[in-house]
Design a protein around this motif. Structure first.
Motif, short mmCIF file in Angstrom:
data_model
loop_
_atom_site.label_atom_id
_atom_site.label_comp_id
_atom_site.label_asym_id
_atom_site.label_seq_id
_atom_site.Cartn_x
_atom_site.Cartn_y
_atom_site.Cartn_z
N GLU A 301 1.12 -1.47 -0.48
CA GLU A 301 -0.16 -0.09 0.33
C GLU A 301 1.14 1.72 0.32
O GLU A 301 0.56 2.48 -0.50
CB GLU A 301 -1.16 -0.10 1.08
N ARG A 304 2.14 1.50 -3.47
CA ARG A 304 0.61 2.22 -4.15
C ARG A 304 1.15 3.43 -4.17
O ARG A 304 0.55 4.55 -4.99
CB ARG A 304 0.14 1.66 -3.85
N ALA A 320 -4.91 4.49 -9.01
CA ALA A 320 -4.43 3.68 -8.28
C ALA A 320 -5.01 2.09 -8.15
O ALA A 320 -6.60 2.32 -8.51
CB ALA A 320 -4.97 4.09 -6.68
N ALA A 327 -0.59 -1.98 -11.00
CA ALA A 327 -1.21 -0.79 -11.59
C ALA A 327 -1.20 -1.38 -12.82
O ALA A 327 -0.29 -1.55 -13.59
CB ALA A 327 -0.04 0.06 -10.83
N LEU A 370 4.05 -3.61 -8.21
CA LEU A 370 4.96 -3.06 -6.73
C LEU A 370 6.14 -3.73 -6.00
O LEU A 370 5.93 -4.22 -4.88
CB LEU A 370 3.72 -2.61 -6.65
#
Length: 392
Positions: A301, A304, A320, A327, A370
């Motif tokens: 997170e 992100r 997002a 992504a 990510l």
């Protein structure tokens, strides 16, 4: 040396998308460049120490040096059932509703072999995980694509599937949180799925590889939480992403007992199950402390936020993801997905996956993993900013 001709089933397999992508990236690396590779889905964090320690202890057991039971350790299947009860409130009978898999990918490729005959129809998401197509090809089945479009939150619109395809379909692949789009499914969508599958006698295979990874406090929904889901399908869960065990090759399928039995029959002929020590370590992962999972999701997170906020700051209009560790980014006007991915690799040494590699409806996007540090993601933003493609 004599060259033997490959069987037709091998010759007709789709080209391995990630193999060609890796080759392209490796060429630039070999030229001495600092490439930030966000094009693959390989977790970058280590397996949690308590799982590694469980494996270390299990390897010492002489019993694990023998053949495992053909259909896996009963204790591992019991752990899978307990995991599903704890996490999703779903009752699973470990005796006949769990199949041990050599990673989720193996199960996804095996499913068409055990349920389909040549010429049968399979409903496949587009864009989607490329290896769905591998299993379909090996089975000789016919593929009908379900477009995943942004205006429908990257969920298939069942109302647009031709009636002929629905009448002929025997199998449907779904995957939420989704690779490559990062979309998540809703309970209402899964209810619609069960209804459609029941009406048309379609077996649903839900690929739940990213089941642990949801953002903003939202836990992804299991297909099997839906009333009637076990009647019409199965879910495939892998430990690769939840516990950073990608190289361990361990997963399981749960759900409809007739499908589980079909998988087990095929695997009886292919394997003598997984190394027992891996299965014991997997039990520890599923039943042990889950703080490591919470920490992993928090890490993704943060990444992100760093990537998406940074790209938006430099003028790239991106959204997002709601789940997964990918992504899904629209390419700038004037580029195809391949052209833009090549530009990033050749000009600023950033590797991403062109969306068209996941299907024709992936055109116009790139997938970004990510899967590197915050510092490297910040560097990605700087490098893209230097291309001066976007108006702030």
């Amino acid at each position: 040396m004599k060259t033997f001709k490959q069987a037709e089933r091998v010759q007709t397999l789709p080209k391995q998308f990630f193999a060609s992508l890796t080759e392209k990236v490796q060429k630039v690396v070999n030229e001495g460049h600092d490439v930030i590779n966000l094009g693959q889905g390989n977790p970058d964090q280590p397996t949690p120490p308590h799982i590694v320690e469980a494996m270390r202890e299990a390897v010492k057991s002489p019993g694990n040096h023998k053949y495992s039971p053909f259909r896996g350790l009963a204790t591992f299947k019991e752990a899978a059932a307990e995991f599903y009860k704890r996490e999703y409130g779903v009752d699973i009978n470990p005796a006949d509703e769990v199949a041990v898999l050599f990673g989720g990918k193996a199960g996804l490729v095996e499913i068409p072999q055990v349920l389909l005959n040549s010429g049968d129809t399979v409903l496949v998401p587009d864009p989607g995980y490329p290896d769905y197509l591998s299993g379909v090809s090996l089975s000789g089945a016919r593929m009908a694509k379900m477009p995943l479009k942004e205006e429908n939150h990257f969920l298939p619109d069942y109302g647009t599937i031709p009636e002929e395809d629905l009448q002929k379909a025997k199998l449907m692949f779904l995957n939420y949180p989704n690779n490559p789009t990062g979309a998540v499914a809703t309970p209402a969508f899964f209810r619609d799925t069960v209804s459609l599958a029941s009406k048309h006698d379609i077996c649903v295979v839900h690929d739940f590889a990213y089941g642990a990874i949801g953002f903003e406090g939202q836990k992804p929904v299991s297909f099997l939480e839906t009333d009637g889901a076990k009647d019409v399908g199965i879910e495939i869960y892998t430990l690769s992403k939840t516990y950073n065990m990608a190289g361990w090759r361990v997963g399981f399928a749960v759900g409809n007992k007739s499908v589980i039995e079909a998988l087990n029959i095929l695997q009886d002929h292919l394997y003598v199950s997984l190394f027992g020590a891996i299965q014991e370590a997997a039990e520890t992962a599923l039943l042990g402390p889950q703080k490591c999972v919470d920490e992993l999701v928090a890490t993704y997170e943060k990444r992100r936020k760093t990537l998406i906020d940074g790209l938006q700051r430099i003028g790239w209009d991106v959204s997002a993801p709601a789940g997964s560790f990918f992504a899904w980014l629209k390419v700038p006007a004037g580029f195809s997905s391949v052209e833009f991915a090549d530009l990033l690799l050749n000009e600023i040494k950033v590797a991403v996956a062109p969306g068209v590699g996941f299907g024709e409806h992936g055109e116009g996007y790139v997938r970004v993993g990510l899967l590197t540090s915050l510092e490297r993601l910040e560097e990605v933003v700087k490098r893209i900013e230097n291309l001066k493609l976007f108006d702030k």
